[in-house]
Enzyme design. Structure first.
Site, PDB file in Angstrom:
ATOM      1  N   ASP A  71       8.204 -37.477 -10.013  1.00 35.45           N
ATOM      2  CA  ASP A  71       7.553 -38.737 -10.348  1.00 35.45           C
ATOM      3  C   ASP A  71       8.094 -39.144 -11.717  1.00 35.45           C
ATOM      4  O   ASP A  71       8.681 -38.318 -12.428  1.00 35.45           O
ATOM      5  CB  ASP A  71       6.036 -38.543 -10.386  1.00 35.45           C
ATOM      6  CG  ASP A  71       5.291 -39.821 -10.723  1.00 35.45           C
ATOM      7  OD1 ASP A  71       5.635 -40.875 -10.151  1.00 35.45           O
ATOM      8  OD2 ASP A  71       4.392 -39.769 -11.573  1.00 35.45           O
ATOM      9  N   ASP A  73       6.680 -42.049 -14.387  1.00 40.63           N
ATOM     10  CA  ASP A  73       5.768 -42.347 -15.491  1.00 40.63           C
ATOM     11  C   ASP A  73       4.737 -41.234 -15.622  1.00 40.63           C
ATOM     12  O   ASP A  73       4.088 -40.854 -14.651  1.00 40.63           O
ATOM     13  CB  ASP A  73       5.074 -43.691 -15.265  1.00 40.63           C
ATOM     14  CG  ASP A  73       4.436 -44.228 -16.541  1.00 40.63           C
ATOM     15  OD1 ASP A  73       5.044 -44.067 -17.605  1.00 40.63           O
ATOM     16  OD2 ASP A  73       3.335 -44.782 -16.472  1.00 40.63           O
TER      17      ASP A  73
END
Length: 354
Positions: A71, A73
Site C-alpha cells: 500500500d 499512503d
C-alpha cells in the site's frame, strides 16, 4: 452480478482456498518450528497471532518471498513526505531481486502519476505495470464485463476517466453537474447517454444530488444489465493531525441506497485487485507479502488471498486494535489480524544486509 461474475467469484474462492494452503506451507518452511505451529493453526482455521517481524524471523520471511505488495499512503509516504527509511528499504529489496508492486485504493491518480511520485520521493524506479490502483482495476474490470462500445457514467476524478480512456471505454459524468431545473419533474428530464451500461463510483469532489439522480436514472433504465461498480468502500480518509474527510465508501453507499442494490467493489479488500496483479505477473501467494497500514483493507485482502501479511504502524492502525481483534474470539475479526507487524518498513533494513 452476471453469470461471468458469479463464475469468477466461484473460481476465486477455489483459488483462495488453494492459496491459503500454499501460504501455510510457505510460512512453515520459512519460520521453522514456531512458524510451523502458526501455519498449522491458520490452515486449520485457528486464530492468527501477530508478532513483531525482526531478527531471524525477518530474514527468513524475506528470503522466502519473491513478491511484495505495498500500500502507499501511510506505508511508503504520508502526504508528500516519504516515511523515513522507506526508500532505502525498497532499494535493498529491489537489489535483492524482489518484485515490488503497489496496490492502492486511491482512484485519484493515474498509474503514470504514481510512478512519478515514487521517483520524486526517491523510491526505486517503477513502471506503470507495477501500479495497481483502484482506478486501473476498475477500468480493467469494465473492459472485461462491458460489451464493445458500451460506456460508463462516472462519479469520479479525471484520473479515473483517464484509466477508462486508456482501455478504450467511453465515459460521461466527470466534473461538476447542476440540477436541470427547480423541480423534481425537471430533474428526471436531463438527457441520458444511450450507450451507458455501467455506473462507476470513485472519489468525486464534485459529488452532488444532481449526479446521484443521474446515476439512479441510468441504473433504473438499464436494470440488472447496467453494472454498478465502486472503486472501494473506504469510509474515511485520514489526514495529518487526526483530521479526516469522507471517503469513497460514503459515495458508493449513497448510490447503493438510492438504487437498492449492491455495488461490485474492485479495490481492497476484494480479491479482484490481487487477481489483477496475478494476471500481470507470475505471483505465488505462498511467496508474497502484503504490506499495509489498514486492517480492513490491506490486511484483510492479504489474508483472504493467502498472502503473508505485514502491518506497518506508520499509518492509521495502532497495535492495540490488532490485539483487540486477536483476542476477540470472533473468527471474522481474526481475519483482520496480520501475521507480523513493524513500527516502520525501515525496520526491515537490518534483515536486508548492508
Amino acid at each position: 452480478m452476471g453469470t461471468r461474475s458469479v463464475r469468477g467469484a466461484a473460481n476465486g474462492e477455489a483459488r483462495a482456498a488453494g492459496a491459503g494452503r500454499g501460504r501455510a506451507n510457505g510460512v512453515r518452511g520459512a519460520l521453522g518450528r514456531g512458524g510451523a505451529a502458526m501455519a498449522d493453526g491458520m490452515a486449520a482455521g485457528g486464530p492468527r497471532r501477530c508478532r513483531r517481524l525482526e531478527g531471524e524471523a525477518a530474514r527468513a520471511a524475506l528470503a522466502n518471498a519473491d513478491t511484495l505488495l505495498f500500500d502507499c499512503d501511510g506505508v511508503l509516504w504520508r502526504g508528500e513526505a516519504a516515511v523515513s527509511g522507506a526508500a532505502a528499504a525498497l532499494e535493498r529489496l529491489a537489489a535483492a531481486g524482489k518484485r515490488l508492486c503497489y496496490v492502492t485504493n486511491n482512484s485519484g491518480r493515474t498509474r503514470a502519476a504514481y510512478t512519478e511520485k515514487l521517483r520524486r520521493l526517491g523510491f526505486p524506479p517503477a513502471e506503470p505495470r507495477h501500479i495497481f490502483s483502484s482506478a486501473f482495476c476498475a477500468a480493467r474490470y469494465l473492459r472485461q464485463a462491458l460489451p464493445p462500445g458500451a460506456a460508463a457514467y462516472v462519479l469520479g476524478s479525471a484520473a479515473l476517466a483517464a484509466e477508462l480512456e486508456a482501455v478504450g471505454i467511453p465515459h460521461v459524468g466527470t466534473g461538476p453537474a447542476a440540477l436541470p431545473g427547480p423541480a423534481p419533474a425537471d430533474w428526471v428530464q436531463a438527457p441520458l447517454e444511450p450507450a451507458v451500461r455501467a455506473v462507476l463510483v470513485g472519489f468525486d469532489e464534485h459529488f452532488s444530488y444532481a449526479k446521484l439522480c443521474q446515476a439512479l436514472r441510468y441504473l433504473l433504465r438499464g436494470g440488472p444489465e447496467c453494472l454498478l461498480v465502486g472503486t472501494n468502500r473506504d469510509h474515511r480518509l485520514p489526514l495529518e493531525g487526526g483530521a479526516g474527510i469522507p471517503g469513497t465508501g460514503c459515495l458508493v453507499k449513497a448510490v447503493e441506497t438510492a438504487a437498492q442494490r449492491e455495488a461490485f467493489i474492485v479495490g481492497k479488500p476484494n480479491r479482484f485487485m490481487f487477481d489483477c496483479v496475478a494476471q500481470e505477473f507470475p505471483v505465488d501467494p505462498a511467496r508474497t507479502i502484503m504490506v499495509g497500514d489498514r486492517l480492513d483493507t490491506d490486511i484483510l485482502m492479504g489474508n483472504s488471498c493467502g498472502l503473508t501479511t505485514l502491518l506497518t504502524l506508520t499509518g492509521v492502525t495502532a497495535l492495540d486494535e490488532v490485539r483487540g481483534h486477536q483476542d476477540s474470539g470472533c473468527p471474522t475479526r481474526h481475519g483482520l489480524v496480520p501475521d507480523f507487524y513493524v513500527d516502520s518498513i525501515a525496520d526491515l533494513l537490518p534483515a536486508l544486509g548492508p
